[in-house]
Design a protein around this motif. Structure first.
Motif, short mmCIF file in Angstrom:
data_model
loop_
_atom_site.label_atom_id
_atom_site.label_comp_id
_atom_site.label_asym_id
_atom_site.label_seq_id
_atom_site.Cartn_x
_atom_site.Cartn_y
_atom_site.Cartn_z
N GLU A 124 0.65 -1.15 0.22
CA GLU A 124 0.05 0.01 0.12
C GLU A 124 0.90 1.37 -0.05
O GLU A 124 0.83 2.15 -0.77
CB GLU A 124 -0.94 -0.06 1.20
CG GLU A 124 -1.82 0.88 1.45
CD GLU A 124 -2.41 0.62 3.09
OE1 GLU A 124 -3.59 1.00 3.05
OE2 GLU A 124 -1.98 0.24 3.82
N SER A 143 2.83 -12.13 8.93
CA SER A 143 2.38 -12.78 7.95
C SER A 143 0.87 -12.69 7.77
O SER A 143 0.24 -12.81 8.76
CB SER A 143 2.59 -14.18 8.14
OG SER A 143 1.92 -14.97 7.11
N LYS A 144 0.56 -12.23 6.45
CA LYS A 144 -1.22 -12.46 6.43
C LYS A 144 -1.61 -13.48 5.68
O LYS A 144 -2.43 -13.73 4.92
CB LYS A 144 -1.45 -10.89 5.57
CG LYS A 144 -1.26 -9.88 6.37
CD LYS A 144 -1.29 -8.56 5.35
CE LYS A 144 -2.61 -8.13 5.15
NZ LYS A 144 -3.10 -7.26 6.39
N ARG A 200 -2.40 -16.55 3.76
CA ARG A 200 -2.33 -16.82 2.21
C ARG A 200 -2.16 -15.39 1.59
O ARG A 200 -1.91 -15.42 0.34
CB ARG A 200 -4.00 -17.07 1.76
CG ARG A 200 -3.97 -17.85 0.56
CD ARG A 200 -5.46 -18.50 0.34
NE ARG A 200 -5.51 -19.22 -0.87
CZ ARG A 200 -4.73 -20.12 -1.51
NH1 ARG A 200 -3.90 -20.65 -0.55
NH2 ARG A 200 -4.98 -20.51 -2.59
N TYR A 201 -2.20 -14.27 1.98
CA TYR A 201 -1.98 -13.20 1.49
C TYR A 201 -0.73 -12.74 1.53
O TYR A 201 -0.43 -11.31 1.65
CB TYR A 201 -3.15 -12.02 1.82
CG TYR A 201 -4.54 -12.50 1.58
CD1 TYR A 201 -5.13 -12.71 0.26
CD2 TYR A 201 -5.31 -13.07 2.82
CE1 TYR A 201 -6.44 -13.37 -0.10
CE2 TYR A 201 -6.61 -13.57 2.41
CZ TYR A 201 -7.08 -13.69 1.22
OH TYR A 201 -8.32 -14.29 0.84
N GLY A 202 0.34 -13.43 1.87
CA GLY A 202 1.63 -12.94 1.70
C GLY A 202 2.20 -12.42 3.06
O GLY A 202 1.54 -12.22 4.32
N THR A 203 3.50 -12.28 3.01
CA THR A 203 4.17 -11.72 4.20
C THR A 203 4.36 -10.22 3.87
O THR A 203 4.78 -10.01 2.70
CB THR A 203 5.63 -12.29 4.21
OG1 THR A 203 5.45 -13.73 4.57
CG2 THR A 203 6.21 -11.80 5.45
N THR A 204 4.18 -9.23 4.77
CA THR A 204 4.27 -7.96 4.45
C THR A 204 4.93 -7.35 5.64
O THR A 204 5.03 -7.88 6.76
CB THR A 204 3.05 -7.29 4.02
OG1 THR A 204 3.38 -5.85 3.66
CG2 THR A 204 2.19 -7.39 5.01
N GLU A 237 4.04 -4.48 8.66
CA GLU A 237 2.95 -3.48 9.28
C GLU A 237 3.64 -2.09 9.71
O GLU A 237 4.61 -2.45 10.37
CB GLU A 237 2.46 -4.02 10.35
CG GLU A 237 0.98 -3.74 10.47
CD GLU A 237 0.13 -4.46 11.81
OE1 GLU A 237 -0.62 -5.24 11.42
OE2 GLU A 237 0.69 -4.48 12.79
#
Length: 449
Positions: A364, A405-406, A408-412, A414
């Motif tokens: 984002e 880790s999100k 199934r929606y990947g690592t990012t 925060e």
DNA sequence: CCTCCACCGGAACGTGAGGAGT
DNA sequence: ACTCCTCACGTTCCGGTGGAGG
């Protein structure tokens, strides 16, 4: 710092003279400022009663004649370095400790005393302090060393543009001209960029005949030797000294000693020193922070024409130090990194506007950054590069970036802004991009609304 | 339990500025 | 003009990673 009024003066006078006519610049209004305000500009300041006797004593760069609560470490250092007075090589030492615990001060103090004693007994001992943060390569270290021994009368110059081995050889020949002991203090040794540098420096005595060299490495990081070659590690850390953080009581002692020399009597209310010490003790017992806090508190009280410093001034000082630090950091960031800060600002403002308390995530933020960059006609950098900027802003304390880790929606990561939004906006007010980005913020918000 | 997303972050490498000797 | 170096800044590549969802 540029005084806006002074820039106005310059622009006005140049404007007038650039018309081509031989008109004398109109300085009448300068006279007016002179007469009405400048004449009295310092009067008020001078009338204020200073609280300091010697401001320098509370400066973090001042090295006092004694270091309270470091007697043991100083004695230990002196014992290890003593062989230098017989022109033998003392053991190499690694000194560990958090910032502001007196490592550099203690070593400087012992070093000075060692050099003084050597002169007294007619021996040549040099202690050379090199900060690896600024001199982080072997090449630069060798150059710095060589410069210490270059005879001012000769034509020798620092060597640049030569192969490193040649610089090494030249430095050795300069070092080895006479019998002496040289102690090289490598401050922030963990910032050294080349492992080969330590390898060479720890073996330098093998290539010298007359001079004995030993190394003192200073590091904040207890684990910095872990990745080093085993031989370098053992040779470098023949002796290890750990400087433990000061506790609140010790910090109080330090502040008391210094303020007795720096201040007029009865300037400090009873609670001031304990408060400064307690606040600094919260941050790994940093004496520098304690001294800064005390000094700024006094300066604030002085400016307010108060006769004594109270806890109120300390709180104000704490705020001021933190604000100044953040503002300075942000203003000194390169353009692309500042654009990232703008992206954070815009996203944070938008989230707040939408009543959305959730933190930003890398993807984002990157899109917002890319959009902002294009608006101001900059080519957006790669996401990889921006990831490094995010880490950097995190370590600077402007944001907090936590890898999550999100599923199934990947690592990012925060990302949370650690500075109040209004404060960040205030800091960015006079940033070169702010004006151009003003309407984007609005456009973006209405679009998203 | 396995898959898979959306990144993380290390490594290797490229580029170009800059300084000074040859 | 070329050499030999540092240093800052950037890219591409690629092997992890960890938990939601199938």
């Amino acid at each position: 710092m540029i005084d806006p009024s002074s820039t106005k003066l310059v622009s006005k006078t140049t404007e007038q003279s650039s018309t081509g006519e031989s008109v004398q610049p109109d300085i009448s209004y300068i006279k007016r400022i002179d007469e009405q305000s400048l004449m009295h500009l310092f009067d008020g300041i001078l009338k204020k009663k200073p609280l300091f006797i010697d401001r320098e004593r509370l400066s973090t760069s001042y090295i006092p004649a004694t270091l309270p609560h470091r007697e043991q470490e100083i004695t230990e250092l002196a014992n290890i370095l003593a062989p230098a007075l017989d022109l033998n090589a003392p053991s190499n030492i690694i000194v560990y400790g958090k910032p502001g615990v007196g490592k550099t001060a203690a070593i400087t103090l012992v070093g000075k005393e060692l050099e003084r004693k050597a002169i007294e007994i007619g021996k040549r001992v040099s202690v050379i302090h090199i900060n690896c943060q600024y001199t982080g390569t072997l090449y630069r270290i060798l150059n710095t060393l060589a410069q210490q021994f270059i005879d001012n009368l000769s034509n020798d110059r620092p060597f640049i543009g030569l192969p490193t081995d040649e610089v090494y050889a030249k430095t050795l020949s300069l070092l080895d001209t006479t019998n002496r002991a040289v102690i090289i203090v490598l401050d922030e040794i963990d910032k050294l960029k080349e492992d080969t540098a330590l390898y060479l420096l720890t073996r330098i005595n093998n290539d010298l005949h007359n001079t004995k060299v030993s190394i003192i490495g200073i590091s904040n990081n207890l684990c910095f030797t872990d990745p080093l070659d085993a031989r370098v590690k053992s040779s470098l850390s023949q002796e290890t000294i750990v400087f433990n953080p000061y506790n609140a009581e010790q910090l109080q002692d330090i502040l008391r000693t210094r303020s007795q020399q720096a201040l007029k009597p009865d300037v400090l209310s009873v609670e001031v020193i304990p408060l400064c010490a307690a606040l600094a003790a919260q941050e790994h017992g940093d004496a520098r922070k304690a001294l800064d806090l005390l000094r700024v508190s006094i300066e604030i009280a002085e400016r307010k024409c108060d006769h004594a410093v109270s806890s109120k001034h300390v709180r104000l000082a704490q705020n001021k130090i933190e604000k100044d630090r953040i503002a300075e950091v942000i203003h000194s960031l390169p353009a692309q990194e500042r654009l990232l800060v703008h992206a954070i600002r815009v996203l944070q403002r938008y989230n707040k506007h939408m009543g959305n308390p959730s933190a930003m995530i890398t993807g984002e933020l990157y899109s917002q950054y890319a959009e902002i960059s294009k608006t101001v006609h900059y080519t957006p950098l790669s996401q990889r590069r921006v990831a490094d900027f995010i880490s950097e802003l995190d370590s600077l304390g402007i944001i907090s970036a936590k890898v999550i880790s999100k599923g199934r929606y990947g690592t990012t990561r925060e990302i949370q802004l650690m500075v109040p939004l209004t404060e960040l906006e205030h800091i960015l007010q006079d940033d070169e991009f702010t004006e151009e980005l003003g309407h984007i913020k609005m456009k973006n918000q209405t679009k998203l609304l």
